[in-house]
Design a protein around this motif. Structure first.
Motif, PDB file in Angstrom:
ATOM      1  N   MET A  10       0.923   3.940  -2.988  1.00  0.00           N
ATOM      2  CA  MET A  10       0.571   5.329  -2.740  1.00  0.00           C
ATOM      3  C   MET A  10       1.690   6.260  -3.185  1.00  0.00           C
ATOM      4  SD  MET A  10      -1.488   7.637  -1.835  1.00  0.00           S
ATOM      5  CE  MET A  10      -2.824   6.722  -1.091  1.00  0.00           C
TER       6      MET A  10
ATOM      7  N   LEU B 252      -5.898   4.981  -1.213  1.00  0.00           N
ATOM      8  CA  LEU B 252      -5.258   4.208  -2.275  1.00  0.00           C
ATOM      9  C   LEU B 252      -6.295   3.654  -3.238  1.00  0.00           C
ATOM     10  CD1 LEU B 252      -2.709   2.947  -3.473  1.00  0.00           C
ATOM     11  CD2 LEU B 252      -2.997   1.038  -1.881  1.00  0.00           C
TER      12      LEU B 252
ATOM     13  N   ASN C 291       0.821  -1.209   0.000  1.00  0.00           N
ATOM     14  CA  ASN C 291       0.000   0.000   0.000  1.00  0.00           C
ATOM     15  C   ASN C 291       0.852   1.253   0.000  1.00  0.00           C
ATOM     16  OD1 ASN C 291      -2.502  -1.213  -0.113  1.00  0.00           O
ATOM     17  ND2 ASN C 291      -2.826  -1.186   2.108  1.00  0.00           N
TER      18      ASN C 291
END
Length: 833
Positions: free
Chosen positions: A673, A799, A669
């Motif tokens: 991002m 995200l 993640n």
């Protein structure tokens, strides 16, 4: 209706300074004096000394509120209102109430208590004041989402500062009197650094000083106190619009700098008739100088300059006034005291500084006064004087004889007529010529420039004096009228300029274009001078563009190396003042454009830095837990001191596996991002069916994913998306829905077609989110008030939206009928050939 209760606020620079403790001390003092006191809400945060202070005071039980499956305690406002004590103790004024409460903020609860006639003791930290929220965030790097309007705190009857030095506060922290031991090291190394605490303390002191000043000003106004109270040094510098203003401002700034916290105020007194000779360009430049030195600029209007200056100084409670030494010559000072001398005589307790400068005592350098009337009217006046008086003489000679006094009156009428037509000098010529004609033709002895009778001499002298006086008055009135008309035109022009600049998308271009239109010029160019006389064109309107100083029809210095070059016609000297005002505003507009450009350049860097800071903060905390768990499990397995059976070994392996999987998702993640922020995320959209991606996403959610109901039609069209990214989005959405859904109402995924978009809906029946906060859930590192720091870094929905938009789709929240939140994932339908 009961009288409104009184509000007393204990203000602190940071947590732990003793606000709540001091507030409870005051509550005990009030109770001992017989006041009916209750504790409506006090947050002790586990601090034993604060907890001990609550003993002996009646406590109103809190009400329990369920939010997102968690039981939370809040102040029972209705119970306090029903109890109706004289004084209620309510901690943490800036606290946000649980969604669904009567009021969104605790300060609104306090306001209702006050309106019911209940006095309140409460606390607030300086970082929660709305006006200082962004300042504190820049200093500490920690944004505060709970704020209270400054007006609420300023309206309190009493605000008491609970102060503590940074060193003492850090010692309290180290001794475990503020936070639990496991949080002490992180707090001392971050928010509670000595520099942060010092800055917060200064902010609290300055904010409270402003409130005290406001109270003092109100007291002085209520009691009609005009004399100066030297509570704080305030230095007023008087500007005339002359070149000596720079010297005065710098001198006043040095005087103000000698006193900590002193104010610098620059003021220009404009004449009430609008005919003052102040140079607007100089005033504009001096205003910028005063503001750059930390001062403020003001303009007042008054016919009596010393009185207007002193009225302003007393109104702001000034302690010192800085004036320039008089520029008038010694001869002029013999007949009238200057502004400086008069101000000193009337200043009373205000100190007045007369500062010498290069122009002091040299006399005012004024150019020749412009003629009051046009050249055509002056020529006409001379013509009337030269032709009209001889014709009048001939007419009187040819007609019946009249007394001398009648002849004088007729000549006087002729002189007044000449004055009205041509102004002063034609009228003076007519007065002298008329007196000679009267003496020669009508005063005995006739034909000679002598006067036999004394009364005729007196009459002739009165005629000359009246003629001169009338012609002077007419000329002065015409001159004043012309100056007033010009001042009005200049004011209207400047007002139009200001309006055009404010309405224009590019203030600098709009300003130059307005200058070109006002004076009917071919082109106006703003040039920045370089070495060896070269110039760089900054902005230009019209043709031809001129970039070389000295070549155009006119040039005006704007500021420093900036010049405005004019092409089209040569301006009159009287027009330069207004052009200089344009030039000064152009320099300010250019400075603003450059600052805006620098700010626009710095904004992405600041955003990236903010993201990097938040990322590091998240990584430092949220990576630690899975790493620690995995490390502990592996270390236990490797240990030779303890023998584990198969079941324990399997449990340790499972713990390590789950921790590493969680770590893998977290890192993925974070990397995605960062790629989204940098615009470097690779997207490969293909035709894919929802029935293929949804089951894989549910499998990734683990055993909990099996409880999710799926209602995706078999005939749902293919959609165009990146299968891997789509799966990541669904995993995040389903995981979020599972977290907040009650056990008896699992989430559901449905599919439908709307136009050329396929919509996948992830539906949960949890507590939901207020509609006005839907956008907040998509902010990175946002948990919307959740205090559970062990469930991720708050990147999932941010995200998910970024990945969805990268695939050409949208992700929007909606309300679930019956309660809950629905996330609507819309992606384009695949175009099959």
């Amino acid at each position: 209706m009961p009288a409104r209760g009184e509000l007393r606020i204990y203000l602190g620079a940071a947590p732990g300074v003793g606000k709540t403790y001091t507030m409870l001390e005051e509550a005990h003092r009030r109770a001992e004096r017989g006041t009916d006191v209750v504790i409506a809400l006090v947050e002790t945060h586990g601090r034993k000394h604060t907890t001990a202070m609550t003993a002996g005071l009646e406590v109103v039980p809190r009400r329990e509120v369920t939010y997102r499956g968690a039981a939370l305690d809040e102040m029972d406002l209705d119970a306090v209102l029903a109890r109706r004590p004289e004084l209620a103790v309510v901690d943490e004024l800036a606290h946000s109430n649980v969604p669904g409460s009567r009021h969104a903020k605790r300060w609104q609860d306090v306001r209702e208590l006050l309106e019911a006639g209940i006095s309140v003791l409460t606390t607030v930290n300086v970082q929660h004041l709305e006006s200082l929220n962004d300042v504190v965030a820049r200093i500490t790097g920690v944004p505060q989402r709970e704020t209270v309007p400054d007006a609420v705190v300023r309206a309190a009857e009493q605000v008491e500062l609970v102060d503590m030095t940074p060193e003492a506060l850090r010692r309290r922290m180290a001794h475990g009197n503020i936070y639990r031991p496991e949080k002490v090291d992180a707090a001392l190394g971050n928010y509670f650094r000595t520099g942060n605490l010092t800055a917060l303390r200064e902010l609290a002191l300055l904010w409270l000083a402003d409130k005290v000043e406001q109270q003092l000003g109100q007291y002085r106004a209520d009691h009609d106190i005009d004399s100066t109270w030297e509570t704080r040094e305030r230095v007023v510098v008087a500007l005339t619009g002359g070149p000596e203003g720079d010297t005065l401002i710098r001198r006043a700034a040095r005087i103000a700098a000698r006193s900590k916290g002193a104010d610098l105020l620059a003021v220009h007194v404009a004449r009430s008739d609008g005919l003052a000779g102040a140079n607007p360009a100089e005033l504009a430049r001096q205003r910028v100088l005063a503001e750059s030195l930390g001062g403020t600029y003001h303009q007042v209007v008054g016919a009596d300059v010393p009185r207007a200056l002193l009225d302003f100084a007393r109104g702001v409670n000034a302690t010192q006034i800085v004036l320039g030494a008089s520029s008038r010559g010694r001869f002029a000072q013999l007949f009238a005291a200057g502004v400086g001398v008069t101000t000193i005589a009337r200043s009373g307790s205000i100190d007045v500084h007369l500062v010498t400068h290069e122009l002091a005592g040299r006399g005012r350098r004024r150019g020749p006064l412009p003629p009051a009337l046009s050249r055509k009217r002056r020529i006409t006046g001379f013509s009337v004087a030269l032709l009209g008086l001889p014709l009048l003489t001939v007419a009187l000679e040819a007609g019946p004889a009249l007394p001398l006094i009648d002849d004088i009156l007729l000549f006087l009428v002729a002189v007044v007529g000449v004055a009205l037509i041509g102004g002063l000098w034609p009228a003076l010529l007519a007065a002298v010529g008329g007196s000679l004609l009267l003496n020669w033709f009508f005063t005995a002895p006739v034909g000679r420039f002598t006067i036999a009778e004394g009364q005729n001499l007196l009459a002739l002298a009165i005629f000359v004096l009246v003629a001169v006086a009338v012609s002077w008055v007419v000329d002065t009135a015409a001159r004043t009228t012309r100056q007033a008309a010009r001042a009005s035109a200049e004011a209207q022009t400047l007002a139009t300029v200001a309006g055009g600049v404010l309405r224009g998308e590019r203030p600098l271009t709009a300003l130059l274009d307005r200058l070109r239109e006002t004076f009917a010029l071919d082109s106006v160019t703003l040039v920045e001078k370089g070495p060896a006389g070269t110039g760089t064109v900054v902005a230009s309107v019209g043709e031809p563009v001129c970039a070389s100083p000295g070549a155009p029809d006119g040039e005006v210095t704007a500021d420093g190396d900036l010049m405005i070059l004019l092409r089209g016609r040569t301006l009159e000297a009287s027009d330069r003042r207004i052009v200089e005002a344009f030039a000064a505003q152009a320099a300010v507009a250019l400075r603003q454009e450059r600052l805006a450009a620098e700010a626009a350049t710095a904004k992405p860097l600041a955003e990236a830095d903010r993201m990097r800071t938040a990322l590091l903060a998240a990584v430092s905390h949220d990576l630690r837990t899975p790493l620690a768990s995995a490390k502990a499990a592996v270390a236990s397995l490797r240990s030779s001191e303890v023998e584990f059976d198969d079941e324990d070994r399997e449990e340790l392996l499972l713990t390590a596996d789950e921790s590493l999987e969680r770590l893998d998702r977290l890192v993925a993640n974070l990397l995605d991002m960062s790629r989204l922020q940098a615009g470097a995320l690779g997207v490969v959209p293909i035709e894919v069916g929802a029935e293929e991606v949804v089951p894989r996403a549910l499998d990734d959610c683990g055993p909990a994913g099996r409880a999710v109901a799926v209602r995706v039609p078999e005939d749902l069209p293919l959609l165009r998306a990146d299968p891997g990214l789509l799966e990541r989005v669904l995993v995040n959405l389903v995981g979020n829905a599972l977290r907040y859904s009650p056990p008896d109402a699992p989430p559901m995924i449905t599919g439908s077609t709307h136009g050329d978009m396929v919509e996948l809906r992830v539906i949960d029946h949890g507590p939901g989110i207020p509609a006005d906060r839907w956008d907040d859930v998509f902010l990175p590192f946002q948990r919307l008030g959740d205090r559970d720091n062990h469930t991720g870094v708050g990147l999932g929905l941010a995200l998910s939206r970024g990945l969805t938009e990268a695939m050409g789709g949208t992700l929007t929240p909606a309300e679930t009928p019956g309660g809950g939140l629905t996330m609507v994932l819309a992606l384009p339908v695949a175009r099959l050939c």
